[in-house]
Design a protein around this motif. Sequence first.
Motif, PDB file in Angstrom:
ATOM      1  N   GLN A 187       0.852  -1.189   0.000  1.00 35.51           N
ATOM      2  CA  GLN A 187       0.000   0.000   0.000  1.00 35.51           C
ATOM      3  C   GLN A 187       0.891   1.244   0.000  1.00 35.51           C
ATOM      4  N   ALA A 188       0.319   2.400  -0.345  1.00 39.93           N
ATOM      5  CA  ALA A 188       1.156   3.589  -0.526  1.00 39.93           C
ATOM      6  C   ALA A 188       0.942   4.607   0.595  1.00 39.93           C
ATOM      7  N   GLU A 189       1.969   5.368   0.876  1.00 37.79           N
ATOM      8  CA  GLU A 189       1.866   6.478   1.835  1.00 37.79           C
ATOM      9  C   GLU A 189       1.002   7.581   1.219  1.00 37.79           C
ATOM     10  N   VAL A 190       0.453   8.411   2.097  1.00 34.49           N
ATOM     11  CA  VAL A 190      -0.396   9.521   1.648  1.00 34.49           C
ATOM     12  C   VAL A 190       0.356  10.405   0.643  1.00 34.49           C
ATOM     13  N   GLU A 191       1.612  10.734   0.957  1.00 33.03           N
ATOM     14  CA  GLU A 191       2.397  11.640   0.099  1.00 33.03           C
ATOM     15  C   GLU A 191       2.649  11.017  -1.272  1.00 33.03           C
ATOM     16  N   GLU A 192       2.801   9.679  -1.287  1.00 33.05           N
ATOM     17  CA  GLU A 192       3.066   8.984  -2.548  1.00 33.05           C
ATOM     18  C   GLU A 192       1.846   9.058  -3.475  1.00 33.05           C
ATOM     19  N   GLN A 198      -8.743   8.725   4.738  1.00 30.30           N
ATOM     20  CA  GLN A 198      -7.834   8.648   3.577  1.00 30.30           C
ATOM     21  C   GLN A 198      -8.221   9.685   2.521  1.00 30.30           C
ATOM     22  N   HIS A 237      -5.554  12.513   1.475  1.00 31.07           N
ATOM     23  CA  HIS A 237      -4.980  12.547   0.124  1.00 31.07           C
ATOM     24  C   HIS A 237      -5.223  13.899  -0.548  1.00 31.07           C
TER      25      HIS A 237
END
Length: 334
Positions: A232-237, A268, A272
């Motif tokens: 899963q991805a980080e918010v910044e990514e 989320q 985001h």
Amino acid sequence: MSIEDLESIAQAMVAPGKGIIAIDESTNTIKKRFEAVGIENTEENRRAYRELLLTAPGLSEHISGAILFDETIRQKTRDGVPFTELMKKNGIIPGIKVDKGPVPLAGFPGDVVTEGLDGLRDRLAEYVKLGAQFAKWRAVINISDENPSSTAIEANVHALARYAALCQEAGLVPMVEPEVIMDGDHTIEVSYEVHEAVLRSLFNALYEQNVMLEGTILKVSMVIPGKNCDEQAEVEEVAEATVRVLKSTVPASLPGIVFLSGGQTDEQSTAHLNAMNHIGPHPWPLSFSYGRAMQQAALKLWSKDMKANYAEAQKTVAARAKENGLAALGQWNG
Ligand code: 13P
């Protein structure tokens, strides 16, 4: 209606710190949402629930417009005021979902194409009479090892562009919505590539159909890994990848871009959006047009006790509007 009129509606839809609430669930989709919390899917319950949302005190401070379903645009408050009249009085622009939903694309297993172009000119004319100022059409793009085919992308963006041209002819701002679905185990890189291909094709198709971008709003999914992806991805990514794909495919003349929530949690979806605006400025306002991420907390509360929790449910949806409004400015603090 002139292009300047369409342009000013589009700009109002993405005014600073404001976004859109999507309450355009079809009768079948709202049935699923209601059943999940034990509410019976009657016409009166649908009407009462939409009234709760549209009359939530303070909602219009952070909500510029609401997308309605065919049944809803014809409904009234308990006191007999048409929803569209009430919305205009409160400064909420009425929008209408005009597509007829996705069906399997023949010859391409796993791909779907959205229907609804036949007779659309007449339906749009009626919606204008009923008070609509913008419309929405959603194309669904599935990801798997075999999907989407380039044929599915072309079929869907062609329909989006035909719909957008008809909207502008009728005096409605088209919200063009390609949704890349989060289901699956694909990586964020695959999501990026699919978004890039879809958005490139979409803006080509809009150009081919003489759609004026200045009077158009893009509603799109975020670049996010599939729900079942191990990584899963980080918010910044997510924020960085989404902004990057938009900058490489969306002309700066577009008045604004709004996101769908697509199954993200409330937190989320807000985080985001906030992160994207934090790394601005961008060529266009980036805001929200959330359905589930605006409503799910309020719906749950209301389902527990429709009378006793009415005011609290209204406060809850207004609070989600405020949080997302702050995220649209990059000023949400979690
Ligand atoms: P979600 O935010 O629940 O994805 O719904 C937005 C919408 O309008 C999808 O078409």
